[in-house]
Design a protein around this motif. Sequence first.
Motif, PDB file in Angstrom:
ATOM      1  N   VAL A  56       1.579  -6.041 -15.148  1.00  0.00           N
ATOM      2  CA  VAL A  56       0.172  -6.182 -14.756  1.00  0.00           C
ATOM      3  C   VAL A  56      -0.710  -5.279 -15.613  1.00  0.00           C
ATOM      4  N   ILE A  57      -1.792  -5.854 -16.127  1.00  0.00           N
ATOM      5  CA  ILE A  57      -2.787  -5.084 -16.879  1.00  0.00           C
ATOM      6  C   ILE A  57      -3.792  -4.523 -15.891  1.00  0.00           C
ATOM      7  N   VAL A  58      -3.993  -3.211 -15.907  1.00  0.00           N
ATOM      8  CA  VAL A  58      -5.032  -2.586 -15.084  1.00  0.00           C
ATOM      9  C   VAL A  58      -6.088  -2.012 -16.023  1.00  0.00           C
ATOM     10  N   PRO A  59      -7.349  -1.925 -15.581  1.00  0.00           N
ATOM     11  CA  PRO A  59      -8.434  -1.493 -16.472  1.00  0.00           C
ATOM     12  C   PRO A  59      -8.440   0.004 -16.740  1.00  0.00           C
ATOM     13  N   LEU A  60      -7.319   0.486 -17.290  1.00  0.00           N
ATOM     14  CA  LEU A  60      -7.166   1.906 -17.598  1.00  0.00           C
ATOM     15  C   LEU A  60      -6.556   2.056 -18.984  1.00  0.00           C
ATOM     16  N   ARG A  84      -1.366   5.626  -8.509  1.00  0.00           N
ATOM     17  CA  ARG A  84      -1.858   6.988  -8.328  1.00  0.00           C
ATOM     18  C   ARG A  84      -2.764   7.091  -7.097  1.00  0.00           C
ATOM     19  N   ASN A  85      -2.326   6.467  -6.018  1.00  0.00           N
ATOM     20  CA  ASN A  85      -3.037   6.504  -4.737  1.00  0.00           C
ATOM     21  C   ASN A  85      -4.411   5.836  -4.769  1.00  0.00           C
ATOM     22  N   LYS A  86      -4.659   5.020  -5.788  1.00  0.00           N
ATOM     23  CA  LYS A  86      -5.880   4.221  -5.819  1.00  0.00           C
ATOM     24  C   LYS A  86      -5.490   2.768  -6.000  1.00  0.00           C
ATOM     25  N   LYS A  87      -6.389   1.903  -5.595  1.00  0.00           N
ATOM     26  CA  LYS A  87      -6.115   0.477  -5.725  1.00  0.00           C
ATOM     27  C   LYS A  87      -6.946  -0.114  -6.858  1.00  0.00           C
ATOM     28  N   TYR A  88      -6.351  -1.070  -7.560  1.00  0.00           N
ATOM     29  CA  TYR A  88      -7.019  -1.715  -8.687  1.00  0.00           C
ATOM     30  C   TYR A  88      -6.803  -3.224  -8.628  1.00  0.00           C
ATOM     31  N   ALA A  89      -7.754  -3.921  -9.207  1.00  0.00           N
ATOM     32  CA  ALA A  89      -7.559  -5.348  -9.447  1.00  0.00           C
ATOM     33  C   ALA A  89      -6.988  -5.476 -10.850  1.00  0.00           C
ATOM     34  N   GLY A  90      -5.735  -5.861 -10.951  1.00  0.00           N
ATOM     35  CA  GLY A  90      -5.084  -6.036 -12.242  1.00  0.00           C
ATOM     36  C   GLY A  90      -4.892  -7.507 -12.559  1.00  0.00           C
ATOM     37  N   ILE A  91      -4.472  -7.791 -13.776  1.00  0.00           N
ATOM     38  CA  ILE A  91      -4.248  -9.168 -14.215  1.00  0.00           C
ATOM     39  C   ILE A  91      -2.793  -9.312 -14.640  1.00  0.00           C
ATOM     40  N   ASP A 124      -7.798  -1.209 -22.105  1.00  0.00           N
ATOM     41  CA  ASP A 124      -9.068  -0.994 -22.807  1.00  0.00           C
ATOM     42  C   ASP A 124      -9.765  -2.325 -23.071  1.00  0.00           C
ATOM     43  N   ILE A 125      -8.979  -3.323 -23.451  1.00  0.00           N
ATOM     44  CA  ILE A 125      -9.554  -4.643 -23.752  1.00  0.00           C
ATOM     45  C   ILE A 125     -10.035  -5.296 -22.463  1.00  0.00           C
ATOM     46  N   MET A 126      -9.280  -5.104 -21.383  1.00  0.00           N
ATOM     47  CA  MET A 126      -9.723  -5.632 -20.091  1.00  0.00           C
ATOM     48  C   MET A 126     -11.077  -5.023 -19.706  1.00  0.00           C
TER      49      MET A 126
END
Length: 827
Positions: A20-24, A53-60, A108-110
């Motif tokens: 999964v790609i996350v915006p980080l 890291r105890n946070k939630k993200y919308a990944g692709i 980074d690209i996301m």
Amino acid sequence: MAVQNSFSKELYGEILYAEVIVPLHVPKNYTWSIPPDLNDRVTIGIRVEVSLRNKKYAGIVQSIFSEKPAEFTPAPILNILDNEPLLYPQQLKLWQWMAQYYMCAEGDIMQAAVPANFKLSSESILIWNDFFDDTDLSHLDEEEYLLAEALSIKKELRINEIQKILDSSHVYPIIKKLIEKNICFIWEELKQKYSVKKDTFITLHPNLENEKALEALLNNWGKAPKQLELLLAYLHLKRTEQEVTQSNLLKKATASAAQLKGLLEKNILVAEKRAVDRLPRLDSISSVNIELSEAQNIALQSIENSFQTNPNCLLHGVTSSGKTEIYIKLIEQYLQQDKQVLYMLPEIALTAQIINRLRKHFGASITIYHSKFSPNERVEIWNKVKSGEAKIVLGARSAILLPFQDLGLIIVDEEHDTSYKQTEPTPRYNARDTALYYATLFKAHVLLGSATPSLETFHNCEQKKYGYVYLGERYGNVQMPNIQILDLKSLPKEREERIIISPLLKEKVEQVLQQGKQVILFQNRRGYSPYIQCGTCGWIPECKNCNVSLTHHKHKNKLSCHYCGTEYPLIYTCPACGGHHFIQKNFGTEQIEEVVCEKFPEAHVGRMDLDSIRGKHDHEAIIQLFEKKKLDILIGTQMVVKGLDFENVQLVGVLDADSILNFADFRVNERAFQLLEQVSGRAGRRNEAGNVIIQVTNTHHPVLQFLVKHDYLSMYKYEINNRKMFNYPPFVRLIQVFVKHKDKMVAEEAANLLIEGLKYFKNNITGPAEPVINRIRNQYIWEILIKLPKDAKIIHNFKLSLLQQVAYIQNFKKYRGVIFMPDVDPN
């Protein structure tokens, strides 16, 4: 690892895994497990909710596989956020290629590609613990008690609410104490930021849709004449417009909401909320009525023939040769094949004029995309492109990252322009080069267009890597503009300041204005003056965060840093000597505007630069004013001279060519020729040859000799020989690495350590060295330049070694704060 693109329900119950790609900015994509009940819903390109890291993200989801990672046990995906993928496989392949080529993370690209409203992250909510049975809160300190009491009443609080209650932004230590005391706990909520825009539409009540019923109502109308006026206004508006909105009705009828409410309560009118587009809808137009000249027809046929054997082609057309008309004819062909077309421009300022041209021919098929759109507007554009509804996308650099469904043609207009290269932030990609790769994923064609092609592009044409079509005739057989070089050294100097408008230029401007024609004055510096200097001791004010002088902006009465954006009050007393006399050194567009208004008081003057163009429609407004001849003189930076077409411009003045010609950069001659030739191309674009006056002190510069003759080929030969001799692109690949840290010595040590770890490539490396501006935003900078042969294996090995060495250095505590910024194919 067995990668699968789709999964049937037969796999339900088997544990699968997803990259999964996350915006980080992370070195590689992380892996999560797919819960068995989600097996048949998780697909490539879909958005999922994950915890990191105890946070939630919308990944692709980048890929799906069945082999469990040996090194760790992946955490499960928490949820699926959409019913269908956000991206197609082509976009994910593009992201992979960009991450590898430009040495960045797919995260980074996301960040760059996906609209902000799709990049969700969690918001912490504090929840009251219902099992906390100690009602005595007296043992808590004052802030803990205040928060606990509020929680016991409201049961849940968001972080921003807690900050207001405690009147502080530093609330986490207090929250931590309450959690430790079992009074509450944290819950993370993933928020969808995009909201559908709704408007209230007014319709006639169904009982009155019958004409007889409506007529009877009007004939028997009693009191309330204002309501009758409003009803009649509605009936009139309904005949002229397909749909009537509440706001439009009240505005056109000059009525109040109370009057409308009366008609609604009487069941005469009905109000209904509906979802609407934020983007204006246009009428569809199916025909393209353009008559090409013989030269344009030959060029179009040559491009079509070139595409038979080579997917990429350069259209080298002199300024005002009618390249846009050829683009329009090509676009029509691809629309007839039901293909999507991407038309890329380097500047937002160019889009306003091109939009109007293309809309005349394609109407609703045109979709615009650039950085001035709001997050919600970007979501709607994204969805239109993804669904295929947007057939033609006209956009700046970031438009290459949109999720096209069936791309047939990419047009890269002004392909030489440096604005196609992103420098900050990561990813530092070149949209022109990215377009060439992106097109291969669709088997699409790419047409590069320019009057002054980049040396790399022209060299690729010579090497037969691209097709080549030359259009050397201006539309309507208009002659190329006459260029006059004016030697500033020959003019008498009465003051310390440099001459802004020479006597010759002043005379020519007056003549042009008397003829009812227009003038463009170009200066590649904004602000009032690039810097001010104490007239007594020579002290120059500099930015506290950057080693750069401050630019004076007179209209704001501020000194501004053009690198970090910090503004300072204007200085009246020199801190070095106490003097009060300051000298304005050189000049920017703001000062030119002031001087022009003084010298030509009858003229209507406009200015177009980053300071005057702030809003989404500002650039379009000033271009329209100039097109409609409501402005006589237009002053501007690069955005006023690239690609714009003004038929009434007779004179172009370049006020300070030395600032363009005198840079310590191997591309300076190429860039100066391109910019000055583009400037000259704004003059005399219809009936007669225009005039260009270039004010300069170095009149013997070789670029000026090529420019006077409009001789691109001689400039190319001169420059390509120098590039070959000194080993610069297009004969090598460049990678520049910037090493940054707040401590100058630490940055220098880290830069030297990096080179030590790349000993195998020592013959390819120059540096480390301090750049001219060696501190920006309190970060000291060292730069390293690497020249690599055009060998894919060598380049790949170097990139791998560079990343490994950076990782090794950052293992040391001393260098963990050091920033390493690789820039592939730097400008």
